[in-house]
Write a protein that holds these residues in place. Structure first.
Motif, PDB file in Angstrom:
ATOM      1  N   HIS A  20       0.842  -1.196   0.000  1.00  0.00           N
ATOM      2  CA  HIS A  20       0.000   0.000   0.000  1.00  0.00           C
ATOM      3  C   HIS A  20       0.881   1.252   0.000  1.00  0.00           C
ATOM      4  O   HIS A  20       0.836   2.065  -0.908  1.00  0.00           O
ATOM      5  N   TYR A  21       1.686   1.389   1.064  1.00  0.00           N
ATOM      6  CA  TYR A  21       2.533   2.563   1.243  1.00  0.00           C
ATOM      7  C   TYR A  21       3.873   2.140   1.829  1.00  0.00           C
ATOM      8  O   TYR A  21       3.961   1.137   2.551  1.00  0.00           O
ATOM      9  N   ALA A  22       4.899   2.928   1.559  1.00  0.00           N
ATOM     10  CA  ALA A  22       6.197   2.731   2.203  1.00  0.00           C
ATOM     11  C   ALA A  22       6.840   4.093   2.428  1.00  0.00           C
ATOM     12  O   ALA A  22       6.648   5.020   1.638  1.00  0.00           O
ATOM     13  N   SER A  23       7.576   4.201   3.521  1.00  0.00           N
ATOM     14  CA  SER A  23       8.327   5.431   3.774  1.00  0.00           C
ATOM     15  C   SER A  23       9.696   5.066   4.325  1.00  0.00           C
ATOM     16  O   SER A  23       9.852   4.088   5.065  1.00  0.00           O
ATOM     17  N   PHE A  24      10.689   5.868   3.937  1.00  0.00           N
ATOM     18  CA  PHE A  24      12.063   5.643   4.358  1.00  0.00           C
ATOM     19  C   PHE A  24      12.651   6.962   4.833  1.00  0.00           C
ATOM     20  O   PHE A  24      12.678   7.944   4.089  1.00  0.00           O
ATOM     21  N   ARG A  25      13.106   6.987   6.071  1.00  0.00           N
ATOM     22  CA  ARG A  25      13.857   8.128   6.596  1.00  0.00           C
ATOM     23  C   ARG A  25      15.281   7.656   6.844  1.00  0.00           C
ATOM     24  O   ARG A  25      15.502   6.675   7.567  1.00  0.00           O
ATOM     25  N   PHE A  26      16.256   8.336   6.231  1.00  0.00           N
ATOM     26  CA  PHE A  26      17.657   7.916   6.322  1.00  0.00           C
ATOM     27  C   PHE A  26      18.505   9.183   6.349  1.00  0.00           C
ATOM     28  O   PHE A  26      18.838   9.751   5.312  1.00  0.00           O
ATOM     29  N   VAL A  27      18.829   9.648   7.549  1.00  0.00           N
ATOM     30  CA  VAL A  27      19.482  10.946   7.731  1.00  0.00           C
ATOM     31  C   VAL A  27      20.859  10.725   8.343  1.00  0.00           C
ATOM     32  O   VAL A  27      20.990  10.119   9.417  1.00  0.00           O
ATOM     33  N   ALA A  28      21.875  11.216   7.655  1.00  0.00           N
ATOM     34  CA  ALA A  28      23.262  11.040   8.071  1.00  0.00           C
ATOM     35  C   ALA A  28      23.770  12.263   8.820  1.00  0.00           C
ATOM     36  O   ALA A  28      23.053  13.241   9.043  1.00  0.00           O
TER      37      ALA A  28
END
Length: 330
Positions: free
Chosen positions: A141-149
């Motif tokens: 349905h949905y996907a979210s990715f948070r990837f903060v360096a």
């Protein structure tokens, strides 16, 4: 197997070199980098010849395989040299400055039958293969990715200040960190209708010409994947503020840090699985896998065509959120 490196002053060199040294039957024969001081120091640092010119290195060392790194603005040229020389190679992402450039070398590689791999390393194990297996039977349905360096200063500290120049890097956090997740978006939303529907970028934290924050949403008209990246968290290299969430018909999957995936099904059941969820530990897997594939004649797990598809989405995101990219002639 005789292995060489190009663009070896790139900060990712240890992610390739350290696992390479642990493999049997590998001879590190040389390194090339445009920085003459760095090239001259190769023997002392890495015990191998150093050259400033890739063509000279190839003629001198005759490698069986090359890991090509370096500045993003130099990557397509390096690939063209390796394709012409008929040498199998892996080209560090993003492989160029835009989709047009990467598509060009992808066509060259295909025409010559070249082995041209790209380290989209999340494909090499852990979270992504596990989710691909789940999604085969349980629609997304949905996907979210948070990837903060960590902050941009880390690129200056490693001698890679060019990463903060959009003319040399092609952009900032999105092109560098977001590429893995744009590849996931293309894997999970493969249709021709898939496109970027929202893109927001800023440089409020560091005030640099490149974006230090980006939020991009990709959709195929029904399902969405959102990718959030940045150079914001006060953390050491290879440490991230990360959170993934995937909603499917049968359940909800979350990742709130490296090494574990939490799964909740619609009936109330929960489980936690230990597996790699970030890119860093998978470079070791990639190095062994890509050399084995090149030796055995199997195609790479991800090639230039996959990178070009992901870059198509990146280009759309930058087009919506100018001015964090230097305009190039049409």
């Amino acid at each position: 197997m005789r292995v060489a490196f190009a663009g070896a002053s790139h900060w990712h060199l240890p992610l390739y070199l350290e696992p390479l040294r642990r493999l049997d039957g590998i001879d590190l024969v040389g390194m090339a980098d445009p920085d003459p001081d760095w090239a001259a120091a190769c023997r002392e640092r890495h015990g191998c010849p150093g050259e400033t010119d890739l063509g000279t290195l190839l003629a001198r060392t005759r490698p069986d395989f090359v890991f090509a790194l370096g500045q993003h603005a130099d990557m397509a040229r390096q690939a063209a040299i390796l394709i012409e020389a008929g040498i199998p190679f892996a080209l560090e992402k993003p492989c160029g400055l835009d989709a047009r450039e990467v598509s060009g070398i992808a066509r060259q590689a295909e025409a010559r039958g070249s082995f041209a791999a790209v380290p989209l390393v999340l494909r090499n194990g852990g979270f992504l293969p596990h989710m691909n297996h789940r999604l085969a039977d349980d629609p997304l349905h949905y996907a979210s990715f948070r990837f903060v360096a960590g902050p941009p200063q880390r690129y200056r500290d490693t001698g890679c200040a060019w990463m903060l120049d959009p003319a040399r890097a092609g952009g900032g956090a999105l092109i560098n960190l977001g590429v893995h997740f744009m590849d996931i978006a293309r894997c999970w939303l493969p249709g021709a209708q898939t496109r970027v529907i929202a893109s927001v970028m800023g440089n409020a934290a560091a005030g640099l010409p490149i974006e230090d924050y980006a939020a991009v949403t990709v959709s195929d008209g029904r399902r969405t994947v959102t990718v959030e990246t940045g150079y914001l968290t006060p953390a050491a290299t290879h440490q991230f503020d990360m959170h993934y969430a995937v909603d499917m018909a049968g359940g909800y999957v979350t990742v709130a840090g490296p090494g574990a995936v939490d799964i909740a099904d619609r009936s109330g059941g929960r489980e936690t699985l230990a597996m790699p969820t970030t890119n860093v530990p998978l470079y070791e897997v990639f190095v062994a896998d890509v050399l084995d594939r090149a030796r055995s004649g199997r195609p790479p797990l991800a090639g230039l065509d996959a990178m070009a598809e992901a870059f198509g989405l990146i280009d759309q995101a930058y087009a919506m959120a100018a001015p964090f990219r230097v305009a190039r002639p049409a």
